[in-house]
Design a protein around this motif. Structure first.
Motif, PDB file in Angstrom:
ATOM      1  N   ASP A  86       0.472  -1.142   0.183  1.00 51.09           N
ATOM      2  CA  ASP A  86      -0.001   0.073   0.206  1.00 51.09           C
ATOM      3  C   ASP A  86       0.852   0.969   0.076  1.00 51.09           C
ATOM      4  OD1 ASP A  86      -2.757  -0.971  -0.081  1.00 51.09           O
ATOM      5  OD2 ASP A  86      -2.363  -1.374   1.683  1.00 51.09           O
ATOM      6  N   ILE A  87       2.102   1.821   0.472  1.00 49.45           N
ATOM      7  CA  ILE A  87       3.209   2.325   0.078  1.00 49.45           C
ATOM      8  C   ILE A  87       3.375   2.579  -1.068  1.00 49.45           C
ATOM      9  CG2 ILE A  87       3.972   1.698   2.781  1.00 49.45           C
ATOM     10  CD1 ILE A  87       5.999   0.274   1.124  1.00 49.45           C
ATOM     11  N   ASP A  88       3.260   3.735  -1.147  1.00 44.46           N
ATOM     12  CA  ASP A  88       3.427   4.407  -2.415  1.00 44.46           C
ATOM     13  C   ASP A  88       5.059   4.635  -2.823  1.00 44.46           C
ATOM     14  OD1 ASP A  88       2.634   5.131  -5.240  1.00 44.46           O
ATOM     15  OD2 ASP A  88       2.491   6.865  -4.650  1.00 44.46           O
ATOM     16  N   ASN A  89       5.695   3.525  -2.879  1.00 40.49           N
ATOM     17  CA  ASN A  89       7.296   3.096  -2.664  1.00 40.49           C
ATOM     18  C   ASN A  89       7.249   1.519  -3.015  1.00 40.49           C
ATOM     19  OD1 ASN A  89      10.202   3.433  -2.266  1.00 40.49           O
ATOM     20  ND2 ASN A  89       9.966   4.748  -0.687  1.00 40.49           N
ATOM     21  N   HIS A  90       8.969   0.746  -3.221  1.00 41.28           N
ATOM     22  CA  HIS A  90       8.913  -0.196  -3.385  1.00 41.28           C
ATOM     23  C   HIS A  90       8.416  -1.280  -2.058  1.00 41.28           C
ATOM     24  CE1 HIS A  90      12.889   1.274  -2.614  1.00 41.28           C
ATOM     25  NE2 HIS A  90      12.864  -0.898  -2.058  1.00 41.28           N
ATOM     26  N   CYS A  91       7.671  -2.704  -2.264  1.00 39.59           N
ATOM     27  CA  CYS A  91       7.121  -3.231  -0.733  1.00 39.59           C
ATOM     28  C   CYS A  91       8.599  -4.609  -1.583  1.00 39.59           C
ATOM     29  CB  CYS A  91       6.186  -3.298  -0.811  1.00 39.59           C
ATOM     30  SG  CYS A  91       5.638  -4.986   0.004  1.00 39.59           S
ATOM     31  N   SER A  92       9.640  -4.573  -0.396  1.00 40.12           N
ATOM     32  CA  SER A  92      10.672  -5.639  -1.061  1.00 40.12           C
ATOM     33  C   SER A  92      10.734  -6.902   0.042  1.00 40.12           C
ATOM     34  CB  SER A  92      12.261  -4.763  -0.419  1.00 40.12           C
ATOM     35  OG  SER A  92      13.165  -5.634  -0.496  1.00 40.12           O
ATOM     36  N   PRO A  93      10.380  -7.849  -0.362  1.00 39.87           N
ATOM     37  CA  PRO A  93      10.311  -8.608   0.025  1.00 39.87           C
ATOM     38  C   PRO A  93      11.144  -8.909   1.225  1.00 39.87           C
ATOM     39  CG  PRO A  93      11.604 -10.375  -1.628  1.00 39.87           C
ATOM     40  CD  PRO A  93      11.495  -8.670  -1.968  1.00 39.87           C
ATOM     41  N   CYS A  94      10.680  -9.326   2.583  1.00 38.15           N
ATOM     42  CA  CYS A  94      11.079  -9.749   3.997  1.00 38.15           C
ATOM     43  C   CYS A  94      11.779 -11.350   3.644  1.00 38.15           C
ATOM     44  CB  CYS A  94      10.297 -10.468   5.298  1.00 38.15           C
ATOM     45  SG  CYS A  94       9.673 -12.054   4.697  1.00 38.15           S
ATOM     46  N   GLY A  95      12.924 -11.198   4.752  1.00 42.25           N
ATOM     47  CA  GLY A  95      14.781 -12.208   4.669  1.00 42.25           C
ATOM     48  C   GLY A  95      13.557 -14.047   4.320  1.00 42.25           C
ATOM     49  N   ILE A  96      12.626 -14.288   4.904  1.00 44.30           N
ATOM     50  CA  ILE A  96      12.335 -15.454   4.826  1.00 44.30           C
ATOM     51  C   ILE A  96      11.445 -15.529   3.659  1.00 44.30           C
ATOM     52  CG2 ILE A  96      10.829 -16.415   6.078  1.00 44.30           C
ATOM     53  CD1 ILE A  96      11.135 -15.302   8.533  1.00 44.30           C
ATOM     54  N   CYS A  97      10.789 -14.714   3.001  1.00 42.56           N
ATOM     55  CA  CYS A  97      10.943 -14.850   1.780  1.00 42.56           C
ATOM     56  C   CYS A  97      11.468 -14.619   0.516  1.00 42.56           C
ATOM     57  CB  CYS A  97       9.407 -13.755   1.187  1.00 42.56           C
ATOM     58  SG  CYS A  97       8.109 -13.799   2.446  1.00 42.56           S
ATOM     59  N   ARG A  98      12.359 -14.030   0.868  1.00 41.07           N
ATOM     60  CA  ARG A  98      13.923 -13.659  -0.176  1.00 41.07           C
ATOM     61  C   ARG A  98      14.660 -15.859   0.039  1.00 41.07           C
ATOM     62  NH1 ARG A  98      16.800  -8.557   0.551  1.00 41.07           N
ATOM     63  NH2 ARG A  98      14.868  -6.850   0.471  1.00 41.07           N
TER      64      ARG A  98
END
Length: 153
Positions: A86-98
């Motif tokens: 929802d943020i008007d910026n990038h939403c990077s995956p967390c470490g677990i998801c990476r």
């Protein structure tokens, strides 16, 4: 590096924004959506699903990959991923998801991180999406092939 068409990229990003709307996030109010493009051109959606016991929460990326795996897609069949919030910026995956993605994807797999304000019309500017790869997001990663390395006795 995996190559997808501009049209596939746009559809994938748009799908991650739609997946975000499926989020169940009553606690954090932080909606996240993920969309995976497979080699057979299917797009598989995932959204974060929270739980009152916070540790039981699952991220959008893992939701999408679990769905894909249980629908028969296997390691090496994923072309690209888009993750949106929802943020008007990038939403990077967390470490677990990476690390989870590392199990199933090549390090050169494209990952698109659109701003929440992304539209197909704005995509021409290429300013509302971060284009990266799994290898960039998870340098010096540990993957399945590392388990086959020779060990000292």
């Amino acid at each position: 590096m995996t190559t997808i068409t501009a049209s596939e990229r746009q559809e994938l990003i748009s799908s991650s924004l739609k997946a975000r709307d499926l989020s169940y996030s009553p606690y954090s109010k932080f909606r996240v959506g993920a969309a995976i493009l497979t080699k057979d051109k299917q797009i598989i959606l995932g959204a974060n699903v929270e739980n009152a016991s916070y540790g039981a929460t699952i991220c959008a990326e893992r939701t999408a990959f679990v769905k894909a795996i249980t629908e028969g897609h296997k390691q090496g069949t994923f072309l690209a991923v888009s993750i949106s919030g929802d943020i008007d910026n990038h939403c990077s995956p967390c470490g677990i998801c990476r690390q989870f993605m590392r199990e199933f994807c090549s390090l050169d797999m494209p990952i698109y991180l659109p701003y929440s304000s992304w539209t197909k019309e704005k995509d021409i500017e290429r300013t509302t999406v971060i284009n990266t790869t799994l290898g960039t997001l998870l340098p010096m990663s540990f993957g399945p092939e590392d388990l086959d390395r020779e060990r000292k006795s």
